[in-house]
Enzyme design. Structure first.
Site, PDB file in Angstrom:
ATOM      1  N   CYS A  43       0.823  -1.213   0.000  1.00  9.48           N
ATOM      2  CA  CYS A  43       0.000   0.000   0.000  1.00  9.48           C
ATOM      3  C   CYS A  43       0.855   1.260   0.000  1.00  9.48           C
ATOM      4  CB  CYS A  43      -0.943  -0.013   1.205  1.00  9.48           C
ATOM      5  SG  CYS A  43      -2.013   1.435   1.287  1.00  9.48           S
ATOM      6  N   ILE A 186      -8.129  -0.599 -10.294  1.00 13.31           N
ATOM      7  CA  ILE A 186      -6.703  -0.343 -10.506  1.00 13.31           C
ATOM      8  C   ILE A 186      -6.451   0.084 -11.950  1.00 13.31           C
ATOM      9  CG2 ILE A 186      -4.390  -1.345 -10.478  1.00 13.31           C
ATOM     10  CD1 ILE A 186      -5.325  -3.236  -8.271  1.00 13.31           C
ATOM     11  N   ARG A 271      -5.906  -9.182  -7.682  1.00  8.79           N
ATOM     12  CA  ARG A 271      -4.776  -9.441  -6.795  1.00  8.79           C
ATOM     13  C   ARG A 271      -4.955 -10.811  -6.149  1.00  8.79           C
ATOM     14  NH1 ARG A 271      -1.481  -5.296  -6.064  1.00  8.79           N
ATOM     15  NH2 ARG A 271      -0.582  -6.222  -4.175  1.00  8.79           N
ATOM     16  N   HIS A 441     -22.604  25.153   4.788  1.00  7.68           N
ATOM     17  CA  HIS A 441     -22.800  25.666   3.434  1.00  7.68           C
ATOM     18  C   HIS A 441     -21.699  26.665   3.103  1.00  7.68           C
ATOM     19  CE1 HIS A 441     -24.906  27.149  -0.125  1.00  7.68           C
ATOM     20  NE2 HIS A 441     -24.650  28.379   0.300  1.00  7.68           N
TER      21      HIS A 441
END
Length: 462
Positions: A43, A186, A271, A441
């Site tokens: 990662c 991916i 994967r 907002h």
């Protein structure tokens, strides 16, 4: 051969592994962590982090190109120049900084780290092979957190001009012509990024659509953006061969056979869990296909052997691995813990982004009557000021009491909204609870309140 003893040995230094190790050590557990390559795992080093850095750089370059063309919001600039070496250096700096942070965290927590390849000798003993020699570690508890690797496409092994996602993120130049096989998250993330950086990208998908885990309404804005960027999308198409000498892919679809000349081929067909070479055959663990079967305490079929993250059944997501890591660390430290999560959020960093959590409309309908409401970003003030109004927020609620079962969104920055979606589902909120909560907002989050108002009474701007 060196022999060591510890209370907890964690195999793998990715998000699941390092979180488990550092948490357990801070809870007073004598902890070791072994990592084959670099701390942070896939990662941090070759996955989530560098790919998002590449996406950000690509977005900046695409904006600069638009400004150099007809201009954007009245802003015009001269033609931008891409120095991809500098981009790569910046990406490497991001990963290096985070990797150093992980090493520092483990050191501060008191975790002893080893580098090498781990292999089970039995349920309490692991041999670690390293360049400096072998080490045997005997541990009361062992956590398997070895993650996953890119899956291969049969008949098209990676190497040379055939890339997996790791090799694609290590490219030194942007390829002139890039074929991406697989239109999952991916393939779409990387394919879109390289298209924005100047590559001519062809997306090849065997199925009839993109992103099969999402419904057509969520993926429709992504398909429109692919077309705007000039990506050539070939669905219902299979790759049947590759001629490396001529740089030619052989394809087949409903209309017959064809060829495609490219410079690089990126294979993104999923994967696979990293369990090969661990010596799991010595343990005879219960498996779920290629995955290690675990219970709600992340314990395998062998007492004292735990597994977390991509080696276990479920979505291959770093945040799921980290949540499992917390559970195991607490259990090893003597605390009661178990997996009790209602929902796991997922984000696809396409253009626009897609974020989902909980049940989709069809999944919810299979459990009983539901109501759904959407609110478009075209009626959202903040989206208009960002000059990006593509997409919407959708809430799925149980018809009888409006308890929120799922929330899906596509649009600018929705990845930063999904934590709130998840909290609403984990807390068991009703649409009326979200509708009655003041949202600032102008923000994109107002679209969530407006969708909830559509279920509770009526939207203010719809």
């Amino acid at each position: 051969m060196t022999e060591l003893r510890t209370s907890l040995l964690v195999i793998g230094g990715g998000p699941g592994g390092y979180v488990c190790a550092s948490r357990a050590a801070r809870l007073g557990v004598d902890t070791m962590l072994v990592e084959l390559d670099r701390l942070g795992g896939t990662c941090l080093n070759v996955g989530c982090i560098p790919s998002k850095a590449l996406i950000h750089a690509a977005d900046l370059f695409a904006t600069a190109q638009a400004q150099a063309g007809d201009g954007v919001c009245g802003i015009s600039v001269s033609a931008p120049v891409l120095d991809f070496n500098a981009t790569r250096a910046w990406m490497d700096g991001v990963t290096a900084n985070l990797r150093g942070g992980v090493a520092s965290l483990l050191k501060r927590s008191g975790v002893k780290t080893l580098q090498g390849r781990a292999r089970f000798l039995d349920g309490k003993t692991v041999e670690i092979a390293a360049d400096t020699g072998d080490t045997v570690v005997r541990a009361d508890n062992i956590v398997i957190a070895t993650g996953s690797r890119p899956a291969d496409l049969p008949g098209l092994p990676t190497g040379g001009n055939i890339l997996d996602s790791t090799a694609a993120l290590a490219l030194e130049d942007v390829p002139e012509r890039l074929a991406v096989i697989g239109a999952g998250y991916i393939g779409l993330e990387l394919g879109t990024a390289f298209a924005k950086l100047g590559a001519r990208v062809t997306l090849i998908e065997a199925a009839d659509g993109i992103l099969p885990q999402y419904d057509d309404k969520l993926t429709r804005p992504v398909r429109r953006r692919l077309s705007d960027l000039g990506l050539d999308l070939k669905t219902g198409t299979r790759v049947t061969g590759w001629d490396d000498a001529t740089g030619t892919l052989s394809l087949t679809d409903a209309e017959g056979d064809s060829t495609l000349a490219v410079d690089k081929v990126l294979v993104t067909v999923g994967r696979a869990p990293n369990t090969f070479g661990l010596g799991l055959e010595e343990l005879q663990l219960r498996m779920d296909g290629p995955f290690i079967q675990v219970d709600d305490r992340c314990q395998s079929s062998m007492r004292g052997v735990f597994a977390i993250g991509d080696v276990t059944p479920g979505p291959m997501l770093a945040h799921r691995a980290m949540a499992q890591a917390e559970i195991v660390a607490d259990i090893v430290a003597g605390h009661a813990a178990a997996w009790d999560k209602t929902a796991i959020p997922a984000v696809c960093f396409t253009d626009p982004e897609i974020a989902t959590v909980g049940l989709s409309p069809p999944e919810a309908e299979a459990q009983g009557a539901v109501e759904t409401r959407e609110f478009s970003f075209r009626a959202n003030g903040r989206a208009l000021t960002l000059d990006d109004t593509e997409g919407f927020v959708r809430i799925v609620a149980r018809a009888s009491d409006h308890v929120v079962l799922g929330i899906q969104a596509t649009g600018p920055g929705v990845s930063e909204l999904v934590a709130g979606f998840t909290q609403a589902i984990e807390a068991g909120l009703r649409a009326e609870d979200i509708a009655a909560t003041i949202h600032p907002h102008p923000t994109l989050s107002e679209a969530v309140q407006e969708a909830a108002l559509g279920l509770a009474s009526m939207p203010n701007h719809g």
